[in-house]
Structure formats: structure tokens, C-alpha cells
Design a protein around this motif. Structure first.
Motif, mmCIF file in Angstrom:
data_model
loop_
_atom_site.group_PDB
_atom_site.id
_atom_site.type_symbol
_atom_site.label_atom_id
_atom_site.label_comp_id
_atom_site.label_asym_id
_atom_site.label_seq_id
_atom_site.Cartn_x
_atom_site.Cartn_y
_atom_site.Cartn_z
ATOM 1 N N ASN A 155 0.855 -1.175 0.000
ATOM 2 C CA ASN A 155 0.000 0.000 0.000
ATOM 3 C C ASN A 155 0.897 1.233 0.000
ATOM 4 O O ASN A 155 2.132 1.134 0.015
ATOM 5 N N SER A 217 -7.248 0.324 -0.508
ATOM 6 C CA SER A 217 -6.935 -1.057 -0.130
ATOM 7 C C SER A 217 -8.218 -1.748 0.298
ATOM 8 O O SER A 217 -9.225 -1.099 0.575
ATOM 9 N N TRP A 273 -5.857 -4.109 -4.048
ATOM 10 C CA TRP A 273 -6.491 -2.797 -4.183
ATOM 11 C C TRP A 273 -7.892 -2.902 -4.791
ATOM 12 O O TRP A 273 -8.233 -3.880 -5.454
#
Length: 589
Positions: A155, A217, A273
Motif C-alpha cells: 500500500n 486497499s 487494491w
């Protein structure tokens, strides 16, 4: 029931039901359908935008993963990873490092979103390319080890550049295994991507759309966003974060302070994602406001035009028909002054014209039927009054005339003779019609008597066509005109007064002109409705009743006196004009 309604109510009902109501309903239907289509199009555009951005992101991810896969098979990279730290001075290592630097220099130059690349051999040697950065990346190393050679995307996290400043990056960390011993790790590679540049690259390939697009995310944290301050944080709207993290649906609508929002999410394959797009419904329908304004303006315009058409149709059609109805009721009640104002030549105007003609015809028939009979009765009464003893009157006048002759008073005898002839012709056995020759003889005797009274101050002339001497005319038709000339025209005149009577045939009419050299008519008298006095008015009435519209009295211009013309139809058959006393038959020529 509709047939029994008045025209006003019928037309108002038709206007409301067939014009106003459909216009309003179709207007709102068009507005509603347009709103639905706009929202549907906005959702489709949002999905298309997401697809374009996802394709761009997948292409970038694929190119980065392919770049790291290339390191497994390339000899320069294998040489770097397998060379011990103490052997880095050897020529083979130097050549391998030079090839690696050239490769990564090309990658950095062609992909502006690549921030930096880090290579680490497991014997301790390292190579760094691009922006020198430091950050908390230990967890990324552990996660890469767990993946055992598979690409591991992180991330967004913050790094600090040795060149100054901090920014957010996304990185791919991957363990590089030996080509001949796939289970043996020989090194690790980390490719860091600039979050801001990556977002710009994705949006650069997407069409310009409303709303916002970002990557989150699966736990609800923002990964890629236009606003750097929101990257790495949980999304401000908890409802959106929970929808992305927990909901199995792909769309959601929620309310916020600035209105209703549509949220669309799509997972990105091969990554942790989720692609998210949020569109404000108010922004979507803002484009609709102009369409809505046009629709509203169209409805108002149609209603205004409808009202104008209603008023115009009412004024130019319905009102005229109602006026015709009122005038018809007036005529039905016996009021023959009923008259419709005609302002056009359409069917309603023609109906009004024919109604007016009908009223005039009825009025004319009534006048001829009753007034002529009344005047005839008056004439008969006067004739009866004057016929008390006509033989006694004639014999007495003859006795006086012969006495005057015996006394040698020739002049007096002639005057009495003329007066006797006038009385005989005046009675005329009760007939209303005489030949023109008889009428002129009567007028001649009358003028001779007047000349005897006036002497040299007066003279007269009588002219007539021989072909019309047997024409049928009303009795005493010229006497009122001659009397007017003597009493009004020649009265007080110092010069000699002259009266000229001319009788001629013009087409199918006889013109009887009486011309004098008197003082003449005033203009106001010429234009008055009574003609030149009661005598002319009475004569006009007699002519209209006897002959209809083909006869009349006209005052013509004459600079030196008065010129009056009587026009009547030419006929020599008395039966065509004789009034039937019993039936009251009217004369129309």
C-alpha cells in the motif's frame, strides 16, 4: 352531454384536455426520462472511467512485474545477485553492473512514475537507482519472503528523499530466485512508484469526467488519490470505507452534506487494491439544469401560445358566433334592428353578412307589405274625402268658367279650367298610377297657375322623350319637387325664376330631372338623412315602397340653383305596378 354544452365550455374543455394537460404531462415525462438517462449515463461513464484507469494501472503493474521477471533470466542480473561482496572488483561484475545501470536508466527515463529501484544481493552487495530514499520497509521484506518469489505490492507509504522532502510511494518487492534452483533466493528487488505521478498517468488516459476517482486497499485505506493528504489514511467517509471493505455490492448511494452520492467499486486483479469512483448526483444533474430550463421554458411557451390561441380563437370565432346567437334571439323577439358586425370574409363573416341581408330583406318585406298598404289606405281615405260630390265640384267649376267667358273674363276662365283639370287628374278614379304624359300635363296646369300668380317673375320649360310618354309613374311624383323649387328655391329671388323639367330614358330607368335657378341647397341639407325636407323624404318613401331599391330621389350638384333627379324603372305595363288592394301584393322591379 358534450354536445349540449356551450361553445365556450366546449372549447375550454378541449383546450385543457387536449392541449394543456398533454403538454404538461409530456413535459414532465421528458424531464423525468432525461434525468434517468443522465444518471444512467453518468454511471456508465463512471464505470468506463474506472475500466480505462484500471487498464492503465494493470499495464503499469504488468510492465513493472515483467521488469522484475526479466531479472531472473538476464545474465547481468544473475551475475550481480550471485557475486560475493569481495568479488565486486572483478571485470565480469563490472560489466554486469554497467549493463544493469543502462537498463534501469532507460526504465527511469521512459517511465516517469518510477521513483527509484533498489537491488540487493544476499551476499550484501546493493545497487540503488533513481531518487535515494529511506523509509520503513522492513515489513515489505518480510511480506516478500512469504510470497517466495511472487510479486508483492504494498500500500502507499511515506519515504524521505536524501535530496530533500517526503512523498508517498507504492512499491513492488520481490525475491529473486536462482534460475537453476528455483527454491533458492539469490537477491531481492524493490521498485518504488511515485503515487502522485502514477495517479496522473492513470487519469491522463481517462476521459474527463465528473466526481472523484481513487484506489483503496481492501481494508479501506486510500492508496492512490489526487489529494496527497488523504493517501495512506482511512477514507474520511466511514460509510464508503465500510462499503469498500465489507460490502459485496459494486454500487452504493449515500447521503452527505453536499447531496446524494453514487459510489462504484471494482477490485483490481493481482493486487490488494480496489478501484473506487464517487459521483455527486447534483453534479450529474447540473448538466440537466439547462435541459430542464429548456423544458420548462418550452412548457411555459406552449401554454402561453395555447392561451393566445385560445383567446384569439375565442375572439375571432367563438365570440362572433355568440354575438350572432344573441342577434338571432333579438330578431326572434321582433327587434329588426338586429345587426351583426362583420369583420372578416371567412365562413362566420359570410354567415353574419347573410344574417344582415336576411334581416334587411325581412324588414323590407314588412315595410312593403304593411306600410304600403297603410299609405294606400290613407290615399284611398283622402280620395274618399275629396270625392264627396265630384260631379257637383266639376259642374260648379264649369259653371264658373262659362260665367267668366260670358263676362268676357277669358283669363279667369282659363285659370278655372286648368284648376278643374287638376282636380280631375288628382282624383283619377282612385288610381295611384298614371302615364308620364298625364303627369306632365298635370304639372303643366299646376305651373300655369303658378305663372299666373307670379307673372313675369317666373317661367318654366318641359322636355320629354316621345318614347317614354306612355311610361307608368306614380301620380303626383313631380309636384312635390316643383312646389319645393317655387316655395324654397325661388322665394325672395329678385331675378326671374326658371324651372326646367327634363324626362329621359337611361338604360332601363327613367330620369325625371327638376332644375331651377334658385338659391340652392346647403351642404348640410344635401347630406342629411331627410333629403331636402319632408316632401322629399315622403317622396323617397313612396318610391321605395312602390319600386323597391331600383328607385330613388337624388340631389345633384348645380352651381346656379337646385337639381333634383327622380329615378324609377321604365315600364309601360300598368299591371306590373298596380297595387292589388285585396291581396296587398308588393311591387319589386
Amino acid at each position: 352531454m358534450f354536445r349540449n354544452w356551450g361553445l365556450k365550455k366546449q372549447f375550454l374543455t378541449v383546450f385543457l384536455v387536449l392541449i394543456t394537460l398533454p403538454t404538461v404531462l409530456f413535459g414532465f415525462l421528458i424531464y423525468y426520462q432525461t434525468t434517468v438517462n443522465f444518471k444512467k449515463q453518468a454511471e456508465e461513464n463512471t464505470v468506463r472511467r474506472m475500466e480505462v484507469n484500471e487498464e492503465t494501472l494493470k499495464s503499469i503493474i504488468s510492465s513493472i512485474e515483467n521488469m522484475t521477471s526479466y531479472m531472473i533470466y538476464d545474465s547481468d542480473f544473475r551475475t550481480f545477485f550471485k557475486t560475493a561482496k569481495e568479488d565486486t572488483h572483478e571485470m565480469a561484475y563490472k560489466q554486469a553492473e554497467e549493463g544493469i545501470r543502462g537498463y534501469f536508466t532507460f526504465q527511469l527515463m521512459t517511465h516517469d512514475y518510477i521513483n527509484s529501484i533498489e537491488l540487493r544481493g544476499y551476499d550484501g552487495n546493493t545497487l540503488d537507482f533513481g531518487n535515494p530514499v529511506t523509509g520503513e520497509e522492513e515489513q515489505l521484506d518480510l511480506a516478500a519472503l512469504r510470497e517466495d518469489g511472487a510479486p508483492n505490492w504494498s500500500n502507499t507509504y511515506e519515504v524521505i528523499s536524501d535530496w530533500g522532502g517526503s512523498y508517498n510511494v507504492i512499491s513492488l518487492t520481490r525475491i529473486i530466485n536462482d534460475l537453476r534452483n528455483i527454491d533458492k533466493a539469490i537477491g531481492m528487488v524493490r521498485v518504488r512508484l511515485d503515487q502522485s505521478a502514477l495517479f496522473d498517468r492513470m487519469e491522463a488516459n481517462a476521459p474527463l469526467q465528473q466526481g472523484s476517482y481513487f484506489i483503496m486497499s481492501k481494508k479501506g485505506n486510500v492508496v492512490i488519490h489526487k489529494n496527497e493528504s488523504e493517501v495512506g489514511q482511512s477514507y474520511p467517509d466511514k460509510e464508503v470505507s465500510e462499503f469498500v471493505a465489507n460490502s459485496g455490492k459494486t454500487t452504493m448511494t449515500y447521503q452527505a452534506d453536499n447531496g446524494s452520492h453514487l459510489v462504484v467499486k471494482r477490485p483490481i486483479e493481482g493486487t490488494p487494491w480496489v478501484s473506487v469512483a464517487i459521483v455527486n448526483d447534483d453534479e450529474v444533474v447540473s448538466e440537466l439544469y439547462r435541459v430542464r430550463a429548456l423544458i420548462v421554458d418550452m412548457i411555459i411557451l406552449l401554454l402561453v401560445l395555447g392561451v393566445i390561441a385560445f383567446i384569439g380563437f375565442y375572439v375571432f370565432n367563438i365570440k362572433r358566433i355568440t354575438e350572432l346567437t344573441e342577434q338571432t334571439k333579438q330578431l326572434e323577439n321582433g327587434d329588426f334592428s338586429a345587426n351583426v358586425r362583420v369583420t372578416s370574409k371567412d365562413e362566420i363573416g359570410m354567415l353574419g353578412t347573410r344574417f344582415n341581408n336576411m334581416v334587411c330583406t325581412i324588414q323590407e318585406y314588412i315595410n312593403r307589405e304593411y306600410k304600403l298598404k297603410i299609405k294606400q289606405k290613407e290615399t284611398e281615405l283622402k280620395a274618399l274625402q275629396h270625392q264627396i260630390d265630384p260631379h257637383f265640384l266639376y259642374n260648379t267649376l264649369d259653371m264658373i268658367r262659362w260665367t267668366a267667358r260670358f263676362e268676357k273674363a277669358e283669363k279667369t276662365g282659363q285659370l278655372i279650367e286648368r284648376l278643374s283639370k287638376m282636380f280631375r287628374m288628382n282624383l283619377n278614379r282612385g288610381r295611384a298610377w298614371v302615364h308620364l304624359e298625364e303627369e306632365l300635363l298635370y304639372i303643366q296646369n299646376y305651373l300655369e297657375l303658378q305663372k299666373s300668380r307670379l307673372g313675369e317673375r317666373f317661367s318654366f320649360h318641359i322636355f320629354y322623350d316621345d318614347q317614354i310618354k306612355h311610361a307608368i309613374v306614380l301620380k303626383q311624383i313631380l309636384q312635390p319637387l316643383v312646389e319645393n323649387s317655387i316655395v324654397h328655391g325661388l322665394h325672395g329671388k329678385k331675378e326671374k325664376g326658371v324651372i326646367t323639367i327634363r324626362c329621359s330614358l337611361y338604360q332601363d330607368s327613367i330620369w325625371l330631372d327638376v332644375i331651377d335657378n334658385g338659391v340652392g341647397f346647403e351642404k348640410a341639407e344635401k347630406n342629411s338623412s331627410k333629403g331636402s325636407g319632408f316632401a322629399l323624404s315622403n317622396l323617397q318613401d313612396r318610391l321605395t315602397l312602390a319600386f323597391g331599391r331600383g328607385a330613388g330621389v337624388y340631389v345633384l350638384d348645380d352651381k346656379d340653383g337646385t337639381w333634383v333627379r327622380v329615378q324609377i324603372p321604365f315600364t309601360i305595363e300598368e299591371e306590373e305596378l298596380r297595387i292589388n288592394e285585396e291581396s296587398g301584393e308588393e311591387n319589386v322591379l
